[in-house]
Design a protein around this motif. Structure first.
Motif, PDB file in Angstrom:
ATOM      1  N   ALA A 146      -7.589  10.266  -6.472  1.00 54.38           N
ATOM      2  CA  ALA A 146      -6.990  10.290  -7.819  1.00 54.38           C
ATOM      3  C   ALA A 146      -7.728   9.045  -8.468  1.00 54.38           C
ATOM      4  N   LEU A 147      -7.989   8.056  -7.580  1.00 51.12           N
ATOM      5  CA  LEU A 147      -8.896   6.922  -8.245  1.00 51.12           C
ATOM      6  C   LEU A 147     -10.067   7.163  -8.817  1.00 51.12           C
ATOM      7  N   SER A 148     -10.861   8.010  -8.096  1.00 55.18           N
ATOM      8  CA  SER A 148     -12.200   8.508  -8.306  1.00 55.18           C
ATOM      9  C   SER A 148     -12.130   9.284  -9.780  1.00 55.18           C
ATOM     10  N   LEU A 149     -11.394  10.046  -9.833  1.00 61.76           N
ATOM     11  CA  LEU A 149     -11.034  10.804 -11.130  1.00 61.76           C
ATOM     12  C   LEU A 149     -10.647   9.966 -12.387  1.00 61.76           C
ATOM     13  N   GLU A 197       6.424   2.630  10.801  1.00 58.83           N
ATOM     14  CA  GLU A 197       6.634   1.573  11.913  1.00 58.83           C
ATOM     15  C   GLU A 197       5.814   1.798  13.028  1.00 58.83           C
ATOM     16  N   ASN A 198       5.354   3.103  13.227  1.00 54.35           N
ATOM     17  CA  ASN A 198       4.447   3.565  14.364  1.00 54.35           C
ATOM     18  C   ASN A 198       3.086   3.687  14.039  1.00 54.35           C
ATOM     19  N   ARG A 199       2.662   3.341  13.017  1.00 55.88           N
ATOM     20  CA  ARG A 199       1.222   3.615  12.377  1.00 55.88           C
ATOM     21  C   ARG A 199       0.454   2.350  11.714  1.00 55.88           C
ATOM     22  N   ALA A 200      -0.608   2.395  11.491  1.00 59.76           N
ATOM     23  CA  ALA A 200      -1.370   1.431  11.113  1.00 59.76           C
ATOM     24  C   ALA A 200      -1.651   1.453   9.526  1.00 59.76           C
ATOM     25  N   THR A 201      -1.545   2.462   9.017  1.00 57.67           N
ATOM     26  CA  THR A 201      -1.815   2.818   7.565  1.00 57.67           C
ATOM     27  C   THR A 201      -0.753   3.416   6.725  1.00 57.67           C
ATOM     28  N   PRO A 202      -0.627   3.371   5.577  1.00 55.55           N
ATOM     29  CA  PRO A 202       0.480   3.701   4.688  1.00 55.55           C
ATOM     30  C   PRO A 202       0.427   5.102   4.648  1.00 55.55           C
ATOM     31  N   ILE A 203       1.773   5.593   4.447  1.00 53.68           N
ATOM     32  CA  ILE A 203       2.115   6.931   4.261  1.00 53.68           C
ATOM     33  C   ILE A 203       2.328   7.005   2.836  1.00 53.68           C
ATOM     34  N   ALA A 204       2.722   6.042   1.886  1.00 52.16           N
ATOM     35  CA  ALA A 204       2.969   6.001   0.710  1.00 52.16           C
ATOM     36  C   ALA A 204       2.462   4.721  -0.176  1.00 52.16           C
ATOM     37  N   ALA A 205       2.190   4.901  -1.203  1.00 55.44           N
ATOM     38  CA  ALA A 205       1.777   3.446  -2.118  1.00 55.44           C
ATOM     39  C   ALA A 205       2.133   3.745  -3.423  1.00 55.44           C
ATOM     40  N   ASP A 206       2.579   2.668  -4.077  1.00 57.21           N
ATOM     41  CA  ASP A 206       2.895   2.424  -5.506  1.00 57.21           C
ATOM     42  C   ASP A 206       2.008   1.232  -6.317  1.00 57.21           C
ATOM     43  N   LEU A 207       1.236   1.706  -6.917  1.00 56.83           N
ATOM     44  CA  LEU A 207       0.081   0.919  -7.554  1.00 56.83           C
ATOM     45  C   LEU A 207       0.370   0.693  -9.231  1.00 56.83           C
ATOM     46  N   ILE A 235     -13.362   0.181  -3.939  1.00 60.58           N
ATOM     47  CA  ILE A 235     -12.944  -1.276  -4.415  1.00 60.58           C
ATOM     48  C   ILE A 235     -11.241  -1.386  -4.691  1.00 60.58           C
ATOM     49  N   HIS A 236     -11.034  -0.439  -5.398  1.00 58.22           N
ATOM     50  CA  HIS A 236      -9.534  -0.533  -5.560  1.00 58.22           C
ATOM     51  C   HIS A 236      -8.637  -0.136  -4.499  1.00 58.22           C
ATOM     52  N   VAL A 237      -9.042   0.466  -3.423  1.00 54.41           N
ATOM     53  CA  VAL A 237      -8.346   0.632  -2.195  1.00 54.41           C
ATOM     54  C   VAL A 237      -8.363  -0.698  -1.405  1.00 54.41           C
ATOM     55  N   ALA A 238      -9.496  -1.244  -1.491  1.00 53.68           N
ATOM     56  CA  ALA A 238      -9.607  -2.576  -0.658  1.00 53.68           C
ATOM     57  C   ALA A 238      -8.759  -3.541  -1.327  1.00 53.68           C
ATOM     58  N   ASP A 239      -8.756  -3.502  -2.783  1.00 57.21           N
ATOM     59  CA  ASP A 239      -7.693  -4.585  -3.473  1.00 57.21           C
ATOM     60  C   ASP A 239      -6.523  -4.135  -3.262  1.00 57.21           C
TER      61      ASP A 239
END
Length: 313
Positions: free
Chosen positions: A178-181, A201-211, A294-298
């Motif tokens: 989505a960010l690339s588009l 709680e049992n994972r290291a990366t997000p299952i959802a994100a609001d930006l 870069i947007h993901v890193a931010d």
């Protein structure tokens, strides 16, 4: 004088997983400028195609293979790309182009020093609506942007544990599409201003994100990514302007202006990626844009972490 047709470029696929079998292999087979000459895979490779256990083994055994298409997960990709570039081979990177922004910048510098082509691909930028949407928005004043990118992780990444480890990106693996588009069609630069990352709680990366993004003035862009979607995927971007509303649906395959669909030519995202790679090779050029990463890193830098229920595949 009649020019002698150029022989197809021998190319190798590194990482023969679902994306390679579903997209890369058919796209290469359909493009007369390429020939699938070899693979690197620990899962058996492709029937009828020479397979190697490592990139290093391939590079040593097949000096005729001019280009490598790297389709493995992002964490091991840097070392493979660095070895290929050091050996004077051209490299195509599946998205995301690296596990970190610094990796991508390093590979970009290395490829220029070695005078080889590096193509950091963003397949959603090759969706049918990407170019027409960019052109339609070019002279408009944008007043609002809404992105919704939601799918079922169990359908699209069954049993893939690497996506849940640090560096695996979690929901940003599809969200970066989505960010690339968005960055391809938006006529003004955006930067992230806030993020909420929902992490099981049992994972290291997000299952959802609001930006939330801003252009630094009065334009706000909101994005919601979610891997818990049921009942069909939602891959859409809506842009409000002073001349109407642009909507892209189905990941950019369809385009609407004020609810009326526009007809589009659609060669397919991956066939168009290899068309672009062929053009870059012919021109001796590279195409490396780290902005979506870069947007993901931010988002990981600014994001507020919200612990949610465990995820079990």
């Amino acid at each position: 004088m009649t020019e002698t047709p150029r022989q197809p470029t021998p190319i190798a696929i590194v990482g023969v997983g679902k994306i390679a079998r579903d997209q890369h292999i058919p796209a290469i087979a359909a493009d007369p400028r390429f020939e699938l000459a070899a693979t690197v895979s620990r899962s058996g490779g492709v029937d009828g195609v020479e397979n190697h256990a490592s990139v290093e083994a391939l590079l040593e055994a097949r000096p005729d293979v001019e280009a490598l298409s790297l389709c493995m997960p992002p964490i091991p990709r840097f070392n493979a790309a660095r070895a290929a570039i050091a050996a004077g081979r051209h490299v195509m990177l599946e998205k995301p182009p690296g596990a970190t922004v610094a990796e991508v910048l390093t590979l970009d510098r290395m490829s220029r020093d070695a005078n080889v082509t590096l193509f950091a691909t963003w397949h959603s930028r090759h969706a049918a609506a990407a170019g027409p949407a960019r052109d339609w928005l070019a002279e408009k004043r944008l007043t609002g942007i809404r992105v919704d990118w939601k799918e079922d992780v169990r359908k699209w990444h069954p049993g893939q544990d690497w996506i849940w480890r640090a560096g695996g990106l979690g929901v940003f693996d599809p969200g970066i599409n989505a960010l690339s588009l968005l960055t391809a069609i938006c006529p003004v630069p955006l930067h992230l201003t806030s993020a909420t990352l929902s992490v099981p709680e049992n994972r290291a990366t997000p299952i959802a994100a609001d930006l939330e993004f801003s252009d630094g003035e009065d334009l706000t862009a909101m994005a919601a990514f979610d891997w818990r979607q049921k009942g069909g995927e939602i891959w859409q971007i809506e842009v409000e302007t002073d001349a109407g509303t642009l909507s892209l649906t189905e990941g950019g395959a369809r385009m609407f202006v004020d609810g009326t669909e526009r007809g589009l030519e659609d060669p397919g995202e991956y066939p168009d990626l290899y068309r672009r790679f062929g053009d870059l090779l012919a021109d001796g050029a590279s195409d490396v844009d780290p902005l979506p990463l870069i947007h993901v890193a931010d988002a990981f830098m600014l994001g507020r972490h919200l612990t949610v229920e465990p995820f079990e595949d």
